[in-house]
Design a protein around this motif. Sequence first.
Motif, PDB file in Angstrom:
ATOM      1  N   ARG A  92       0.782  -1.243  -0.013  1.00 27.18           N
ATOM      2  CA  ARG A  92      -0.020  -0.029   0.062  1.00 27.18           C
ATOM      3  C   ARG A  92       0.857   1.138  -0.137  1.00 27.18           C
ATOM      4  O   ARG A  92       1.951   1.318   0.472  1.00 27.18           O
ATOM      5  CB  ARG A  92      -0.867  -0.165   1.271  1.00 27.18           C
ATOM      6  N   SER A 126      -3.672   5.529   4.297  1.00 26.99           N
ATOM      7  CA  SER A 126      -3.653   4.978   2.781  1.00 26.99           C
ATOM      8  C   SER A 126      -5.208   4.710   2.917  1.00 26.99           C
ATOM      9  O   SER A 126      -5.583   4.128   3.991  1.00 26.99           O
ATOM     10  CB  SER A 126      -2.988   3.679   2.957  1.00 26.99           C
ATOM     11  N   SER A 128      -6.731   2.582   1.214  1.00 24.86           N
ATOM     12  CA  SER A 128      -6.628   0.994   1.341  1.00 24.86           C
ATOM     13  C   SER A 128      -6.430   0.638   2.446  1.00 24.86           C
ATOM     14  O   SER A 128      -6.594  -0.804   2.729  1.00 24.86           O
ATOM     15  CB  SER A 128      -5.860   0.476   0.272  1.00 24.86           C
TER      16      SER A 128
END
Length: 165
Positions: A92, A126, A128
């Motif tokens: 990530r 992040s 994600s």
Amino acid sequence: MGWLDRFPGRKPAGDPQALARVTPGDSVEAGGETWNVTAVLFYRDAASEWPVVKIERGAVAAWLALEDGKIVRYDHLDLPVGPDGHASWNGRTYARAEMGNATVSRVLGPVDVAPGDTLSYQVLRSASDPRGWLSVEAWPSGFVDVSAGRLWPVDRIVADTGGQR
């Protein structure tokens, strides 16, 4: 609060102020493991003061902090962070979301900092990874510490019963 938490020396994990009262010699129980509190640093900025607690279990060390009323654990990473505040970890990409400066106001236990020492910090997030983030502390000596932060459910905080209080 459980009935065991009513005895002297017990600090219920549900009490947001329990982490602010720990001192070296106390222990933190989480996930069936007991961690020893070895140091507490108090940071301050223009708006507030907050503790960060060093815990150790064998050769493993981590830091705890209280954030938004929840206990967060930080584990050290050997990870480079670019000057633009970006880092890649676990597939990530994390980007700078916050930054600021803080001063060490108090120190309990053996650590390599003293009251008055300053640092700059960054929080990298992040999209994600909504459950975790990266923390970057940069000290004037040039030392940079990168760690992964995540919520950490604590079962119980137990005060040292050695009579040091």
